[in-house]
Design an enzyme around this catalytic site. Sequence first.
Site, mmCIF file in Angstrom:
data_model
loop_
_atom_site.group_PDB
_atom_site.id
_atom_site.type_symbol
_atom_site.label_atom_id
_atom_site.label_comp_id
_atom_site.label_asym_id
_atom_site.label_seq_id
_atom_site.Cartn_x
_atom_site.Cartn_y
_atom_site.Cartn_z
ATOM 1 N N TYR A 309 0.855 -1.201 0.000
ATOM 2 C CA TYR A 309 0.000 0.000 0.000
ATOM 3 C C TYR A 309 0.888 1.247 0.000
ATOM 4 C CZ TYR A 309 -4.167 2.760 1.192
ATOM 5 O OH TYR A 309 -5.212 3.640 1.179
ATOM 6 N N TYR A 360 -6.172 5.193 -6.649
ATOM 7 C CA TYR A 360 -6.328 5.124 -5.192
ATOM 8 C C TYR A 360 -7.688 4.512 -4.894
ATOM 9 C CZ TYR A 360 -6.936 7.039 -0.426
ATOM 10 O OH TYR A 360 -7.165 7.213 0.914
#
Length: 406
Positions: A309, A360
């Site tokens: 991430y 995102y």
Amino acid sequence: MSDRARQACIVGIGETRYAKWGGITDASERGLACQAVAKAAADAGLAVADIDGVGSFADDRNLGVLIARDLGMRELRYAGMSWLPGGGGACGALGSAARAVEAGHAEAVVVYRSLCQGQHFRFGSAAASYGQLEKPGFHQASNLLEAEMAFSLPFGMFSAPIAYAMVMQRHMHLYGTTSEQMGAVAVATRAHAQRNARAVMHGRPMTLEDHQASRLVAEPFRLFDCCLENDGACAVIVSTAERARDLGQPVIRIAAHAEGAPGQYGWGPFLDTNGSDELYAGGGASVVAREMWKHADLSPSDVDVAQIYDHFTGLVLLVLEAFGFCEVGESGPFAASGALAWPNGALPNNTHGGSLSEAYMHGMNHINEGVRQLRGTSTSQVEDARTCLVTSAAGVPTSAALLVKD
């Protein structure tokens, strides 16, 4: 059915188109969630009606019970919501789905995330608006998080870049980490995005010089150290190994998963800044890493490719250390060596372009890319990849999963 036959596998992945936040105006956020789920079912070779569980995280606005009704699921046997905040929860929701399947509470659980920030609000902007007030004033907290933030907002902690910039400043002070080393993370993922037509930054290559020339957002983070803000949706379907073998895709097992945080970590450095140096400058993922490896029967040296991430470049470095790919303090030189870049790096990372360059989606697209790597269908394919680590956001209570191709 034996335990082995019920082991959780990812049998389908789906996603919509991605756009800059506010760029999708012809579909609702809930509609995008339905699209992603339907595509995941088609990818798996299942009818949507065959899905009997739903899961998500971070207070997803698109209620699972309504998604189940809208898509015509025959019955709903599992509905789960991870309490891990923000981007920390994607692998947590995946792990909960795996538990439900392995325990026999459901046969096919879809985990999804849909974001239409233009139709609702930009994540991280709510607190930032307080910093734009012309003069101080009183504001009644509308929830527990806002009440907790009353202790940090007066000191300027208005947004995630500010909070994590302080963490990275500490890491730089302790270990000599540099902006150029963080830039190596951004440049590698941008290069991967150039081969991925889904990526929002496809067709927009970037050099380390571009990174260094970009404006400061919150020192040491420059613009290209920060993730994109997007509209779109992702979904994955979890079912049993026995069923996976009857479907058309390669069998991708969820070999291990973990979630959590160190003691007293709270919401992480956004709210809780009084931990030790090791904890504060470490991103808080060490407990999750320890627990995941304990259940994996594998080690970092077994990992062929990673999807870490990347809300901020520096946090990727902290995760590399937490999961044992580097000693503490050595992740900067590791990244600068080209280790994260496809095809020749020691650990190609975020081969879809990640949150920095694909989209995102709170990390759900990282799970999808992990599956593509093990199926052999990534646009930056690691040769004969059989093991992929996927992590959710460091800097908050988080989660991770280890995917293995049978």
